[in-house]
Design a protein around this motif. Structure first.
Motif, PDB file in Angstrom:
ATOM      1  N   GLN A 130      48.378  33.102  17.622  1.00  0.00           N
ATOM      2  CA  GLN A 130      48.261  32.021  16.641  1.00  0.00           C
ATOM      3  C   GLN A 130      49.631  31.532  16.186  1.00  0.00           C
ATOM      4  O   GLN A 130      49.842  30.343  15.998  1.00  0.00           O
ATOM      5  CB  GLN A 130      47.440  32.493  15.432  1.00  0.00           C
ATOM      6  N   GLN A 131      50.559  32.472  16.041  1.00  0.00           N
ATOM      7  CA  GLN A 131      51.910  32.110  15.628  1.00  0.00           C
ATOM      8  C   GLN A 131      52.559  31.190  16.653  1.00  0.00           C
ATOM      9  O   GLN A 131      53.159  30.163  16.302  1.00  0.00           O
ATOM     10  CB  GLN A 131      52.756  33.385  15.453  1.00  0.00           C
ATOM     11  N   ALA A 132      52.433  31.559  17.915  1.00  0.00           N
ATOM     12  CA  ALA A 132      53.071  30.784  18.980  1.00  0.00           C
ATOM     13  C   ALA A 132      52.404  29.427  19.188  1.00  0.00           C
ATOM     14  O   ALA A 132      53.073  28.429  19.439  1.00  0.00           O
ATOM     15  CB  ALA A 132      53.048  31.586  20.281  1.00  0.00           C
ATOM     16  N   GLN A 133      51.071  29.390  19.086  1.00  0.00           N
ATOM     17  CA  GLN A 133      50.336  28.166  19.407  1.00  0.00           C
ATOM     18  C   GLN A 133      50.232  27.191  18.241  1.00  0.00           C
ATOM     19  O   GLN A 133      50.020  25.996  18.457  1.00  0.00           O
ATOM     20  CB  GLN A 133      48.924  28.519  19.891  1.00  0.00           C
ATOM     21  N   TRP A 134      50.372  27.695  17.006  1.00  0.00           N
ATOM     22  CA  TRP A 134      50.125  26.799  15.865  1.00  0.00           C
ATOM     23  C   TRP A 134      51.142  26.928  14.736  1.00  0.00           C
ATOM     24  O   TRP A 134      51.752  25.953  14.316  1.00  0.00           O
ATOM     25  CB  TRP A 134      48.720  27.059  15.313  1.00  0.00           C
ATOM     26  N   LEU A 135      51.394  28.139  14.255  1.00  0.00           N
ATOM     27  CA  LEU A 135      52.257  28.292  13.089  1.00  0.00           C
ATOM     28  C   LEU A 135      53.702  27.904  13.366  1.00  0.00           C
ATOM     29  O   LEU A 135      54.405  27.454  12.468  1.00  0.00           O
ATOM     30  CB  LEU A 135      52.193  29.737  12.565  1.00  0.00           C
ATOM     31  N   ASP A 136      54.146  28.093  14.589  1.00  0.00           N
ATOM     32  CA  ASP A 136      55.520  27.726  14.939  1.00  0.00           C
ATOM     33  C   ASP A 136      55.673  26.240  15.256  1.00  0.00           C
ATOM     34  O   ASP A 136      56.777  25.782  15.541  1.00  0.00           O
ATOM     35  CB  ASP A 136      56.001  28.552  16.151  1.00  0.00           C
ATOM     36  N   VAL A 137      54.567  25.505  15.207  1.00  0.00           N
ATOM     37  CA  VAL A 137      54.599  24.075  15.524  1.00  0.00           C
ATOM     38  C   VAL A 137      54.814  23.279  14.239  1.00  0.00           C
ATOM     39  O   VAL A 137      54.279  23.625  13.182  1.00  0.00           O
ATOM     40  CB  VAL A 137      53.275  23.641  16.197  1.00  0.00           C
ATOM     41  N   ASP A 138      55.597  22.222  14.324  1.00  0.00           N
ATOM     42  CA  ASP A 138      55.843  21.345  13.180  1.00  0.00           C
ATOM     43  C   ASP A 138      54.597  20.502  12.932  1.00  0.00           C
ATOM     44  O   ASP A 138      54.396  19.466  13.555  1.00  0.00           O
ATOM     45  CB  ASP A 138      57.049  20.446  13.462  1.00  0.00           C
TER      46      ASP A 138
END
Length: 265
Positions: free
Chosen positions: A175-183
């Motif tokens: 989830q971090q890589a696919q969404w939370l790290d996205v602006d």
């Protein structure tokens, strides 16, 4: 060659936006089928001018109207159907960026539908407004300065969806890589083409802000929607500034006691 690639990419994006819209409509329609059938019929009568609002009122008994509202438009029922919708999203999709895009669209479409039903009720069935209780359109979205007492129903259920993606360390990392790290402020799904057949044409911002509120809660470590995450403050400055003012005041008193010029008549 390049022209062909660009054309194929546009076709893919066209199909994608169409697919997302159709998927969201299907999700919401499955839960609001009875309300949609009832209010769409009333809306058709209004637009065709076959009946006046007064005639519509007298041809639709209160018992029938209340049955429709009680089936899916009370606060309790809305929480339940939103939970069903987001459960389907969690079970059917795996990419959290796509899930975020769908959640944006769900909020926009659901709030639009509910707003339509409330407006039709206010126009044709004013005495029936009591069937909604104290529930308002503003209760669906996160609270704002205009509506600080919002129930935030969509955001609450959306938070549960994204919390499921954090039940294990592996899920958290994905989830971090696919969404939370996205602006997400400038994310591609925050704006959609006005005409899905022209994905490179004029765009509009999707009317949904629950996702941003949910992300803010998760990033700050909240484990439930009702949990208040403390905001970081500069404690040193908060303490130091009054001390400086106090010192200046003491110096002024000392000057007065020493007989500074102009202190005595």
């Amino acid at each position: 060659m390049l022209r062909s690639l660009v054309g194929s990419e546009m076709c893919i994006r066209d199909r994608y936006f169409t697919a997302v819209d159709e998927y969201v409509r299907w999700l919401v329609t499955c839960e609001l089928r009875e309300a949609m059938a009832y209010f769409d019929e009333v809306d058709a009568l209004l637009k065709s001018k076959r009946q006046t609002p007064q005639e519509i009122h007298y041809s639709h008994p209160f018992k029938e109207f209340k049955q429709v509202v009680d089936s899916c438009l009370t606060q309790e029922k809305i929480c339940k159907l939103l939970s069903n919708i987001f459960d389907k999203v969690y079970d059917q999709l795996c990419d959290w960026l796509i899930i975020a895009c769908v959640c944006q669209k769900i909020e926009e479409y659901f709030v639009t539908q509910f707003s339509k039903y409330v407006e039709i009720t206010r126009h044709c069935f004013p005495p029936y407004m009591s069937c909604f209780g104290d529930l308002k359109v503003e209760d669906l979205r996160p609270s704002s300065s205009m509506y600080p007492e919002s129930k935030e129903l969509v955001a609450q259920e959306m938070f549960k969806l994204f919390s499921k993606g954090r039940t294990s360390e592996k899920k958290r990392e994905i989830q971090q890589a696919q969404w939370l790290d996205v602006d997400t402020v400038n994310a591609w799904y925050a704006e959609a083409p006005i005409d899905i057949r022209k994905p490179d044409g004029p765009r509009r911002r999707v009317k949904g802000n629950s996702l941003y509120a949910v992300k803010d809660k998760i990033v700050n470590g909240a484990t439930s929607w009702s949990e208040t995450v403390p905001q970081e403050t500069d404690a040193a400055n908060d303490v130091q500034e009054p001390q400086v003012q106090l010192l200046e005041f003491e110096v002024e008193l000392d000057d007065k006691q020493d007989g500074a010029p102009g202190m005595h008549p």
